[in-house]
Design a protein around this motif. Structure first.
Motif, PDB file in Angstrom:
ATOM      1  N   ARG A 357       0.662  -1.568  -0.102  1.00  0.00           N
ATOM      2  CA  ARG A 357       0.049  -0.288   0.166  1.00  0.00           C
ATOM      3  C   ARG A 357       1.485   0.526  -0.363  1.00  0.00           C
ATOM      4  O   ARG A 357       0.222   2.013  -0.797  1.00  0.00           O
ATOM      5  CB  ARG A 357      -1.406   0.281   1.003  1.00  0.00           C
ATOM      6  N   ASN A 358       1.731   1.377   0.493  1.00  0.00           N
ATOM      7  CA  ASN A 358       2.704   2.588   0.553  1.00  0.00           C
ATOM      8  C   ASN A 358       3.194   2.500  -0.394  1.00  0.00           C
ATOM      9  O   ASN A 358       3.287   3.367  -1.331  1.00  0.00           O
ATOM     10  CB  ASN A 358       4.224   2.000   2.098  1.00  0.00           C
ATOM     11  N   ALA A 359       3.491   1.044  -1.539  1.00  0.00           N
ATOM     12  CA  ALA A 359       4.100   1.562  -2.623  1.00  0.00           C
ATOM     13  C   ALA A 359       3.288   2.237  -3.494  1.00  0.00           C
ATOM     14  O   ALA A 359       3.416   2.792  -4.246  1.00  0.00           O
ATOM     15  CB  ALA A 359       4.612   0.696  -3.351  1.00  0.00           C
ATOM     16  N   ALA A 360       2.122   2.035  -3.754  1.00  0.00           N
ATOM     17  CA  ALA A 360       0.900   1.410  -4.401  1.00  0.00           C
ATOM     18  C   ALA A 360       0.313   3.445  -4.244  1.00  0.00           C
ATOM     19  O   ALA A 360      -0.090   4.514  -4.834  1.00  0.00           O
ATOM     20  CB  ALA A 360      -0.123   1.294  -4.591  1.00  0.00           C
ATOM     21  N   GLU A 361       0.384   4.047  -2.945  1.00  0.00           N
ATOM     22  CA  GLU A 361      -0.093   5.498  -2.607  1.00  0.00           C
ATOM     23  C   GLU A 361       0.869   6.491  -2.619  1.00  0.00           C
ATOM     24  O   GLU A 361       0.878   7.775  -2.751  1.00  0.00           O
ATOM     25  CB  GLU A 361       0.083   5.786  -0.978  1.00  0.00           C
ATOM     26  N   ALA A 362       2.092   6.034  -2.931  1.00  0.00           N
ATOM     27  CA  ALA A 362       3.800   6.757  -3.269  1.00  0.00           C
ATOM     28  C   ALA A 362       3.634   7.139  -4.992  1.00  0.00           C
ATOM     29  O   ALA A 362       4.744   7.963  -5.542  1.00  0.00           O
ATOM     30  CB  ALA A 362       5.245   5.931  -3.175  1.00  0.00           C
ATOM     31  N   GLY A 363       2.464   6.395  -5.446  1.00  0.00           N
ATOM     32  CA  GLY A 363       2.704   6.852  -7.323  1.00  0.00           C
ATOM     33  C   GLY A 363       3.054   5.036  -7.526  1.00  0.00           C
ATOM     34  O   GLY A 363       3.687   5.889  -9.208  1.00  0.00           O
ATOM     35  N   ALA A 364       3.188   4.337  -7.246  1.00  0.00           N
ATOM     36  CA  ALA A 364       3.541   3.239  -8.326  1.00  0.00           C
ATOM     37  C   ALA A 364       2.931   2.534  -8.751  1.00  0.00           C
ATOM     38  O   ALA A 364       1.666   1.974  -8.657  1.00  0.00           O
ATOM     39  CB  ALA A 364       4.839   1.699  -7.160  1.00  0.00           C
ATOM     40  N   ILE A 365       3.074   2.063 -11.067  1.00  0.00           N
ATOM     41  CA  ILE A 365       1.978   1.767 -11.087  1.00  0.00           C
ATOM     42  C   ILE A 365       1.519   0.242 -11.402  1.00  0.00           C
ATOM     43  O   ILE A 365       0.832  -0.480 -10.898  1.00  0.00           O
ATOM     44  CB  ILE A 365       1.940   2.527 -12.800  1.00  0.00           C
ATOM     45  N   CYS A 366       3.149  -0.696 -11.115  1.00  0.00           N
ATOM     46  CA  CYS A 366       3.397  -1.951 -11.284  1.00  0.00           C
ATOM     47  C   CYS A 366       4.067  -2.148  -9.978  1.00  0.00           C
ATOM     48  O   CYS A 366       5.605  -1.496  -9.416  1.00  0.00           O
ATOM     49  CB  CYS A 366       3.973  -2.428 -12.712  1.00  0.00           C
ATOM     50  N   ILE A 367       4.088  -3.303  -8.726  1.00  0.00           N
ATOM     51  CA  ILE A 367       4.766  -3.252  -8.016  1.00  0.00           C
ATOM     52  C   ILE A 367       4.911  -4.993  -8.266  1.00  0.00           C
ATOM     53  O   ILE A 367       4.093  -5.990  -7.967  1.00  0.00           O
ATOM     54  CB  ILE A 367       4.254  -3.593  -6.540  1.00  0.00           C
ATOM     55  N   THR A 368       6.559  -5.557  -8.435  1.00  0.00           N
ATOM     56  CA  THR A 368       6.798  -6.975  -8.255  1.00  0.00           C
ATOM     57  C   THR A 368       7.443  -7.639  -7.327  1.00  0.00           C
ATOM     58  O   THR A 368       7.964  -6.582  -6.527  1.00  0.00           O
ATOM     59  CB  THR A 368       7.935  -6.769  -9.691  1.00  0.00           C
ATOM     60  N   VAL A 369       6.717  -8.419  -6.634  1.00  0.00           N
ATOM     61  CA  VAL A 369       7.790  -9.088  -5.253  1.00  0.00           C
ATOM     62  C   VAL A 369       7.895 -10.655  -5.846  1.00  0.00           C
ATOM     63  O   VAL A 369       7.551 -11.385  -6.617  1.00  0.00           O
ATOM     64  CB  VAL A 369       6.446  -9.318  -5.101  1.00  0.00           C
ATOM     65  N   THR A 370       9.534 -10.287  -5.448  1.00  0.00           N
ATOM     66  CA  THR A 370      10.113 -11.977  -5.562  1.00  0.00           C
ATOM     67  C   THR A 370      10.709 -12.643  -4.630  1.00  0.00           C
ATOM     68  O   THR A 370      10.587 -11.899  -3.161  1.00  0.00           O
ATOM     69  CB  THR A 370      11.702 -12.098  -7.064  1.00  0.00           C
ATOM     70  N   GLY A 371      10.963 -13.965  -4.638  1.00  0.00           N
ATOM     71  CA  GLY A 371      11.425 -14.393  -3.282  1.00  0.00           C
ATOM     72  C   GLY A 371      12.368 -15.882  -3.271  1.00  0.00           C
ATOM     73  O   GLY A 371      12.353 -16.191  -4.671  1.00  0.00           O
ATOM     74  N   ARG A 372      13.334 -15.734  -2.287  1.00  0.00           N
ATOM     75  CA  ARG A 372      14.321 -17.150  -2.572  1.00  0.00           C
ATOM     76  C   ARG A 372      14.573 -17.641  -1.663  1.00  0.00           C
ATOM     77  O   ARG A 372      14.304 -16.351  -0.561  1.00  0.00           O
ATOM     78  CB  ARG A 372      15.490 -16.186  -3.447  1.00  0.00           C
ATOM     79  N   CYS A 373      14.981 -18.947  -1.188  1.00  0.00           N
ATOM     80  CA  CYS A 373      15.490 -19.028   0.069  1.00  0.00           C
ATOM     81  C   CYS A 373      17.200 -19.754  -0.608  1.00  0.00           C
ATOM     82  O   CYS A 373      17.245 -20.074  -0.266  1.00  0.00           O
ATOM     83  CB  CYS A 373      14.981 -20.407   0.322  1.00  0.00           C
ATOM     84  N   LYS A 374      17.832 -18.733   0.450  1.00  0.00           N
ATOM     85  CA  LYS A 374      19.303 -18.899   0.906  1.00  0.00           C
ATOM     86  C   LYS A 374      19.697 -19.297   2.561  1.00  0.00           C
ATOM     87  O   LYS A 374      19.598 -18.168   3.379  1.00  0.00           O
ATOM     88  CB  LYS A 374      19.911 -18.300   0.570  1.00  0.00           C
ATOM     89  N   ASP A 375      20.689 -19.976   2.570  1.00  0.00           N
ATOM     90  CA  ASP A 375      21.070 -20.448   4.103  1.00  0.00           C
ATOM     91  C   ASP A 375      20.242 -20.378   4.890  1.00  0.00           C
ATOM     92  O   ASP A 375      19.935 -19.639   6.042  1.00  0.00           O
ATOM     93  CB  ASP A 375      22.387 -19.724   4.122  1.00  0.00           C
ATOM     94  N   ASN A 376      18.860 -21.011   4.850  1.00  0.00           N
ATOM     95  CA  ASN A 376      17.860 -21.277   5.565  1.00  0.00           C
ATOM     96  C   ASN A 376      17.174 -19.898   6.436  1.00  0.00           C
ATOM     97  O   ASN A 376      16.365 -19.448   7.039  1.00  0.00           O
ATOM     98  CB  ASN A 376      17.962 -21.587   7.202  1.00  0.00           C
ATOM     99  N   VAL A 377      17.331 -18.470   5.383  1.00  0.00           N
ATOM    100  CA  VAL A 377      17.233 -17.295   5.314  1.00  0.00           C
ATOM    101  C   VAL A 377      15.949 -17.173   3.781  1.00  0.00           C
ATOM    102  O   VAL A 377      16.613 -17.179   3.148  1.00  0.00           O
ATOM    103  CB  VAL A 377      18.062 -16.914   5.594  1.00  0.00           C
ATOM    104  N   VAL A 378      14.611 -16.711   4.205  1.00  0.00           N
ATOM    105  CA  VAL A 378      13.943 -15.810   2.998  1.00  0.00           C
ATOM    106  C   VAL A 378      14.189 -14.948   3.074  1.00  0.00           C
ATOM    107  O   VAL A 378      13.980 -14.556   3.590  1.00  0.00           O
ATOM    108  CB  VAL A 378      12.758 -16.372   4.275  1.00  0.00           C
ATOM    109  N   GLU A 379      14.243 -14.907   1.590  1.00  0.00           N
ATOM    110  CA  GLU A 379      14.595 -13.626   1.453  1.00  0.00           C
ATOM    111  C   GLU A 379      13.697 -12.373   0.444  1.00  0.00           C
ATOM    112  O   GLU A 379      13.404 -13.283  -1.397  1.00  0.00           O
ATOM    113  CB  GLU A 379      15.932 -13.015   0.978  1.00  0.00           C
ATOM    114  N   ILE A 380      13.137 -11.639   0.631  1.00  0.00           N
ATOM    115  CA  ILE A 380      12.065 -11.296  -0.253  1.00  0.00           C
ATOM    116  C   ILE A 380      12.214  -9.658  -0.995  1.00  0.00           C
ATOM    117  O   ILE A 380      12.520  -8.554   0.060  1.00  0.00           O
ATOM    118  CB  ILE A 380      10.454 -11.280   0.490  1.00  0.00           C
TER     119      ILE A 380
END
Length: 453
Positions: A357-380
């Motif tokens: 919501r912060n990104a959308a309210e700041a004026g973003a049109i497209c928001i891309t979310v990706t994720g991965r797991c490395k060394d037992n840590v999830v990075e989004i």
């Protein structure tokens, strides 16, 4: 014995006494060696009388006096092929032969300690070079009772001397340690207890000394921590007061909104086109005011609950959090369906919803979310195509009420998101921001810390 000072004094005395004991045994052995050397020297002097006599013999009276001077039954001196001896009568049977020059240090210590505890009297023979002339070999036969008595007397003297040295040394060491360690630690402990009772009292904040050692570092770190705690408590008190005020304002504004809604029906059907034009704007302004107060109230009065841990699919949380984004922003969910964490689903939803919501309210049109797991840590990773954060927003990006980059914002979204991420043992960080967009990185442990073990 609960006092640190008393335990420190006792341990100091014990360790100093232990050091004195380690010195005591070699000292007694050295005394025995010196005693035997003195007897060999006295025996050599007695034999020298025979050398100066005309026929190499002395009277019975002189022999008895010389042997009494040495304290022996018989004395013999050998140099080369010549041998001189003094003996008044046949000595008792010899129980042991001692050769000091052939004794190792441990043997000397053992013999000296044995003489301290042994009560059996015996006749011994001592053979060794003369201290006056190493070329002369001296042999004496004597009773060991005087030797044992001399060693015991020396042991008593050295014991009391060691005791006095130990006590005085321990006391001086204790005074130094008490001044350098115990008193500062007591001061720190007393300050911690007082500060715990009244953390809001600024006069109880630790006043660190000018010491540069570990005690000085501990005092300065404690003072810094107490200042931080006091500021946090003060801020919390202010926020609690603010929450009460906002609750009252929110209640009143809701009443105003209800009245405005009633009036809005008439304003929208008004024959005056200007009234119909401005009516939606008035209602929108009231809605924004109510929303602002509601968000502020939720933040101030909200205590983070205990984590309700379960296996949470990140992709589904992102999809739910991105539903109905403002300003027509679109979500591209690139998180793999199999990526999951062991966390609180409700709190993870709040994190993602605030970020999106912060990104959308700041004026973003497209928001891309990706994720991965490395060394037992999830990075989004959340990347948007908005205009980026302003310099003012960057300075206080994660501070509540200060980090907002848009007009009318509270700056609570990112603050709440980071707080919830850290409660899971993770963190939220700004990676980049600029005219082409902003990228945030959310890290979460695959297994929450409260779930380990």
């Amino acid at each position: 014995m609960k006092s640190l000072s008393a335990r420190l004094l006792l341990l100091t005395v014990i360790f100093v006494m232990l050091a004195e004991v380690l010195i005591f045994a070699p000292s007694v052995a050295r005394f025995r060696e010196t005693y035997l050397a003195d007897r060999l020297q006295a025996a050599h002097l007695a034999v020298l009388v025979l050398e100066v006599s005309p026929d190499g013999m002395v009277s019975q009276e002189m022999t008895a006096e010389l042997l009494g001077f040495v304290g022996a039954y018989s004395v013999a001196a050998k140099r080369g092929d010549s041998k001189l001896s003094l003996m008044q009568e046949m000595p008792p049977p010899i129980a042991a032969t001692l050769i000091p020059t052939q004794e190792s240090p441990m043997t000397m210590i053992g013999q000296a300690l044995l003489a301290l505890v042994q009560d059996k009297e015996q006749v011994v023979r001592v053979i060794g070079p003369s201290p006056r002339n190493p070329d002369v070999e001296i042999e004496i036969v004597f009773h060991d009772a005087p030797l044992r008595e001399a060693i015991r007397a020396f042991a008593v003297r050295i014991f009391f001397l060691s005791l006095a040295i130990s006590v005085s040394t321990a006391f001086m060491v204790f005074l130094v340690l008490r001044r350098q360690l115990v008193r500062p630690l007591k001061r720190i402990t007393r300050n911690m207890i007082q500060f715990r009772s009244h953390p809001e009292d600024q006069s109880l904040v630790m006043r660190p000394s000018t010491r540069l050692d570990e005690i000085g570092v501990a005092e300065r770190e404690l003072a810094s921590m107490q200042t931080t705690i006091r500021d946090a408590l003060t801020q919390r008190k202010h926020l609690a007061a603010l929450g009460t005020a906002v609750a009252k304002i929110n209640h009143d504004l809701r009443g105003i909104l209800s009245s405005a809604l009633v009036v809005s029906d008439r304003l929208e059907t008004s024959e005056d086109p200007e009234v119909r034009r401005i009516a939606p704007g008035i209602l929108d302004a009231i809605d924004r005011a109510v929303a602002l107060c509601t968000r502020t109230l939720n933040y101030v009065g909200h205590d983070t609950p205990d984590l309700m841990l379960s296996d949470v699919k990140i992709a589904s949380v992102v999809t739910e959090a991105g539903f109905g984004l403002p300003n027509g922003a679109e979500l591209e969910n690139g998180v793999d369906e199999g990526l999951s964490v062991h966390g609180d689903r409700a709190q993870l939803f709040r994190i993602m919803n605030n970020l999106l919501r912060n990104a959308a309210e700041a004026g973003a049109i497209c928001i891309t979310v990706t994720g991965r797991c490395k060394d037992n840590v999830v990075e989004i990773t959340l990347q948007d195509d908005g205009p980026g954060l302003s310099p003012r927003a960057l300075e206080n990006i994660f501070l509540p009420f200060e980090g907002s980059g848009k007009a009318g914002g509270t700056g609570l979204g990112l603050s709440i998101a980071r707080e919830l991420a850290r409660s899971h043992g993770g963190d939220l960080a700004l990676r980049t921001t600029g005219s082409t967009g902003t990228v945030f990185t959310l890290t979460l442990p695959e297994r929450a810390r409260s779930d380990d073990g």
